[in-house]
Design an enzyme around this catalytic site. Structure first.
Site, mmCIF file in Angstrom:
data_model
loop_
_atom_site.group_PDB
_atom_site.id
_atom_site.type_symbol
_atom_site.label_atom_id
_atom_site.label_comp_id
_atom_site.label_asym_id
_atom_site.label_seq_id
_atom_site.Cartn_x
_atom_site.Cartn_y
_atom_site.Cartn_z
ATOM 1 N N GLY A 31 48.432 -27.218 -15.102
ATOM 2 C CA GLY A 31 49.020 -25.917 -14.787
ATOM 3 C C GLY A 31 50.210 -26.099 -13.856
ATOM 4 C CB THR A 33 49.380 -24.647 -8.761
ATOM 5 O OG1 THR A 33 49.547 -23.314 -9.212
ATOM 6 C CG2 THR A 33 49.412 -24.682 -7.250
ATOM 7 N N GLY A 86 44.477 -26.273 -9.996
ATOM 8 C CA GLY A 86 44.759 -24.853 -9.782
ATOM 9 C C GLY A 86 43.617 -23.998 -10.317
ATOM 10 C CE LYS A 98 40.400 -25.563 -13.285
ATOM 11 N NZ LYS A 98 41.852 -25.332 -13.311
ATOM 12 N N GLY A 99 41.196 -22.141 -17.019
ATOM 13 C CA GLY A 99 41.386 -22.256 -18.454
ATOM 14 C C GLY A 99 42.557 -21.468 -18.996
ATOM 15 N N GLY A 100 43.309 -20.836 -18.083
ATOM 16 C CA GLY A 100 44.495 -20.108 -18.533
ATOM 17 C C GLY A 100 45.461 -21.022 -19.274
ATOM 18 N N GLY A 101 45.460 -22.290 -18.880
ATOM 19 C CA GLY A 101 46.320 -23.268 -19.553
ATOM 20 C C GLY A 101 45.606 -23.980 -20.689
ATOM 21 C CD GLU A 107 41.985 -27.258 -16.012
ATOM 22 O OE1 GLU A 107 43.182 -27.207 -15.724
ATOM 23 O OE2 GLU A 107 41.320 -26.239 -16.301
HETATM 24 C C1 5RP Z 1 44.549 -24.640 -16.821
HETATM 25 C C2 5RP Z 1 44.062 -23.993 -15.578
HETATM 26 C C3 5RP Z 1 45.048 -23.779 -14.483
HETATM 27 O O1 5RP Z 1 44.611 -24.427 -13.342
HETATM 28 C C4 5RP Z 1 45.181 -22.316 -14.231
HETATM 29 O O2 5RP Z 1 45.572 -21.694 -15.441
HETATM 30 C C5 5RP Z 1 46.212 -22.022 -13.125
HETATM 31 O O3 5RP Z 1 47.487 -22.336 -13.572
HETATM 32 P P1 5RP Z 1 48.764 -22.132 -12.671
HETATM 33 O O4 5RP Z 1 48.701 -23.147 -11.575
HETATM 34 O O5 5RP Z 1 49.917 -22.378 -13.615
HETATM 35 O O6 5RP Z 1 48.768 -20.738 -12.138
HETATM 36 O O7 5RP Z 1 42.919 -23.662 -15.412
HETATM 37 O O8 5RP Z 1 43.546 -24.707 -17.788
#
Ligand code: 5RP
Length: 232
Positions: A31, A33, A86, A98-101, A107
């Site tokens: 991600g 961060t 992140g 988590k998991g937005g990415g 992870e």
């Molecule tokens: C990826 C995640 C990331 O840590 C989460 O999406 C945060 O991302 P960002 O640092 O871009 O806000 O879980 O699977």
């Protein structure tokens, strides 16, 4: 992402770097961060810091290779000292979404193999209850519709309703590094309990979900008033 938010992510990443000691085996998150953390870590590596990292995604692996961060695998190095990653949401007790990415499976495996996990984020990620961000759930492609119905039913057993959506990318189902798909469940307020986590894991088509309970030991949050840390 605004320049301000990016600056906060860099500050959180910089504060996490202070926890890295020579010789450490590190889990490296995914991600924007985590990317800032990898960039700062690479600078220290170039100055002579000896560490080795396990990336949680192909994206992080590629960045590490570009920047010269030494890598290993969990097969070679199955026990890690520290993971820095992140989160999409940080709730009470440092329960995370988590998991937005889309990297939640690796992870979670990497975090579980680490003695400590530090979560880094800008302060907007801190919430009173999880669930504003849809819960990412990694699912096998086989029997997708049945799995989505089972997720819906699991939510109902906990009084949760809401849209269960297959994540798309470029008009096709999003494919994770593990070759699976992601379902985003807009349940609203998510109970950050093992019972709910177990209920999701008990669905055969669910590979893993983005509810991280009892994994994070410290959160480092950067805000306009500076850095704030929260212990588990
Ligand atoms: C990826 C995640 C990331 O840590 C989460 O999406 C945060 O991302 P960002 O640092 O871009 O806000 O879980 O699977």
């Amino acid at each position: 992402m605004t320049e301000d938010t990016k600056a906060l992510k860099i500050e959180a990443a910089r504060a996490a770097l202070a926890n890295v000691e020579p010789g450490m085996k590190l889990g490296l998150g995914t991600g924007s961060t985590s990317e800032e953390f990898v960039r700062l870590l690479a600078t220290r590596v170039a100055e002579g810091l000896e560490i080795v990292g396990v990336p949680t995604s192909i994206r992080t692996e590629t960045l590490c290779r570009e920047l010269g961060v030494p890598l290993t695998t969990l097969d070679e190095t199955p026990e890690l000292d520290l993971t820095v990653d992140g989160a999409d949401e940080i709730g009470p007790g440092l329960a995370l979404v988590k998991g937005g990415g889309g990297a939640l499976l690796r992870e979670k495996i990497v975090a579980a193999a680490s003695r400590r996990m530090i979560v880094i984020a800008d302060e907007s990620k801190l919430v009173e209850a999880l669930g504003r961000f849809p819960l990412p759930i990694e699912v096998n492609a086989f029997g997708l519709r049945a799995t989505m119905l089972a997720i819906e039913a699991a939510g109902r057993r906990f009084g949760l309703t809401g849209e269960i959506r297959l994540r798309m990318a470029d008009g096709k189902p999003f494919v994770t590094d593990g070759g699976h798909h992601i379902v985003d469940a807009s349940f609203g307020r998510i109970p950050a309990t093992r019972a709910f986590a177990d209920e999701l894991n008990a669905i055969p088509g669910v590979v893993e979900h983005g509810l991280f309970i009892g994994l994070a030991s410290l959160a480092i949050l950067a805000g306009r008033d500076g850095i704030r840390t929260i212990d588990a």
